[in-house]
Design a protein around this motif. Sequence first.
Motif, short mmCIF file in Angstrom:
data_model
loop_
_atom_site.label_atom_id
_atom_site.label_comp_id
_atom_site.label_asym_id
_atom_site.label_seq_id
_atom_site.Cartn_x
_atom_site.Cartn_y
_atom_site.Cartn_z
N THR A 127 116.50 8.57 92.46
CA THR A 127 116.96 9.92 92.81
C THR A 127 116.30 10.42 94.08
O THR A 127 116.97 10.93 95.00
N ALA A 128 114.98 10.27 94.16
CA ALA A 128 114.26 10.71 95.36
C ALA A 128 114.66 9.87 96.57
O ALA A 128 114.82 10.40 97.68
N ALA A 164 117.48 9.65 101.83
CA ALA A 164 118.45 8.96 102.68
C ALA A 164 119.62 9.86 103.05
O ALA A 164 120.09 9.84 104.20
N ASP A 165 120.10 10.67 102.10
CA ASP A 165 121.27 11.50 102.35
C ASP A 165 121.02 12.62 103.35
O ASP A 165 121.98 13.24 103.84
N SER A 166 119.77 12.92 103.65
CA SER A 166 119.49 13.97 104.63
C SER A 166 119.65 13.49 106.06
O SER A 166 119.67 14.31 106.99
N TYR A 167 119.78 12.19 106.25
CA TYR A 167 120.00 11.66 107.60
C TYR A 167 121.49 11.60 107.88
O TYR A 167 122.30 11.35 106.98
N ASP A 168 121.87 11.85 109.12
CA ASP A 168 123.27 12.18 109.41
C ASP A 168 124.12 11.02 109.92
O ASP A 168 125.22 11.22 110.38
N HIS A 169 123.63 9.79 109.83
CA HIS A 169 124.41 8.65 110.28
C HIS A 169 124.36 7.58 109.21
O HIS A 169 123.30 7.32 108.61
N GLN A 193 121.65 4.94 109.59
CA GLN A 193 120.31 5.42 109.26
C GLN A 193 120.13 5.56 107.76
O GLN A 193 119.06 5.24 107.23
N ARG A 194 121.14 6.05 107.07
CA ARG A 194 121.02 6.19 105.61
C ARG A 194 120.80 4.83 104.97
O ARG A 194 119.99 4.69 104.04
N HIS A 195 121.52 3.82 105.43
CA HIS A 195 121.33 2.46 104.91
C HIS A 195 119.93 1.95 105.24
O HIS A 195 119.26 1.35 104.39
N TYR A 196 119.49 2.20 106.46
CA TYR A 196 118.15 1.78 106.89
C TYR A 196 117.07 2.44 106.05
O TYR A 196 116.11 1.78 105.61
N VAL A 197 117.21 3.75 105.82
CA VAL A 197 116.21 4.49 105.05
C VAL A 197 116.10 3.95 103.62
O VAL A 197 115.00 3.74 103.10
N LYS A 198 117.23 3.71 102.99
CA LYS A 198 117.21 3.18 101.62
C LYS A 198 116.50 1.83 101.57
O LYS A 198 115.67 1.59 100.69
N GLY A 199 116.84 0.96 102.50
CA GLY A 199 116.22 -0.35 102.50
C GLY A 199 114.74 -0.29 102.83
O GLY A 199 113.92 -0.97 102.19
N LYS A 200 114.39 0.53 103.79
CA LYS A 200 113.00 0.62 104.23
C LYS A 200 112.10 1.19 103.14
O LYS A 200 111.04 0.63 102.83
N LEU A 201 112.51 2.28 102.54
CA LEU A 201 111.68 2.92 101.52
C LEU A 201 111.59 2.11 100.23
O LEU A 201 110.60 2.21 99.51
N SER A 202 112.61 1.33 99.94
CA SER A 202 112.59 0.56 98.70
C SER A 202 111.89 -0.78 98.85
O SER A 202 111.37 -1.32 97.86
N ALA A 203 111.80 -1.33 100.08
CA ALA A 203 111.27 -2.68 100.25
C ALA A 203 109.96 -2.76 101.01
O ALA A 203 109.21 -3.72 100.83
N ASP A 204 109.67 -1.79 101.86
CA ASP A 204 108.48 -1.88 102.70
C ASP A 204 107.25 -1.45 101.90
O ASP A 204 107.18 -0.31 101.44
#
Length: 218
Positions: free
Chosen positions: A4-5, A10-15, A18-29
């Motif tokens: 949820t978090a 991710a949804d607050s980013y407007d492209h 970027q949303r795809h990048y944020v999801k991957g980065k925060l979940s894997a890094d």
Amino acid sequence: MDATALYRIADSYDHWFQRHYVKGKLSADPAYAAVAELIAGRPLPLLDIGCGIGLLGRYLQAQGLLTGYLGLDHDPRKIESGQRAMRQAGLDRTLQLRLADGASEQALRGHVAILDVLHYLPEAGQRALLANAARHLAPGGLLIIRNVLRERSWRYYFTRFSEFFLSASGWMRVGAQHYPSADELRTRLESAGLRVSMRPLHGRTPFDCYLLVAEKTA
């Protein structure tokens, strides 16, 4: 971080990219969880040098670990994107992003994070940045560095190969300038009076990553 978090950030980013990048980065890094673990129980503001679009701040804020946050980056595209996301999330007063050089003087004193930044600077620039970072530590504050280190390993050469494509794609405004060794960084940090520890932080990635923690004793 729960799903949820993760999706809310991710949804607050407007492209869509970027949303795809944020999801991957925060979940894997693994760097974000490592920083969270280090500063938990040490309530100090955080200066994030090379903050990009502000992901470290978003992660730590979602974990309830920030008493103050200032992110610096010299790339106006990333700062503007991050600021739009902060406004969208209603966090622009809580998580501040500023277009500035990492060697510039800031009012904040607390913890300092430098994630995946040093090798984009020449050797002299690295010395200046580390000295400036040490000056921004409060007593008991941690300087947390994640970076590729120069060594003989397949991870190191794979990372150098990947950095070439990051630069060629335009995502990074400048390419890698100098890959520091573990001894280089340890010597510079200890000469600033900091107590240094170091460990690998490869996680589940093929990249050469190490976590250096330098503490300013109270």
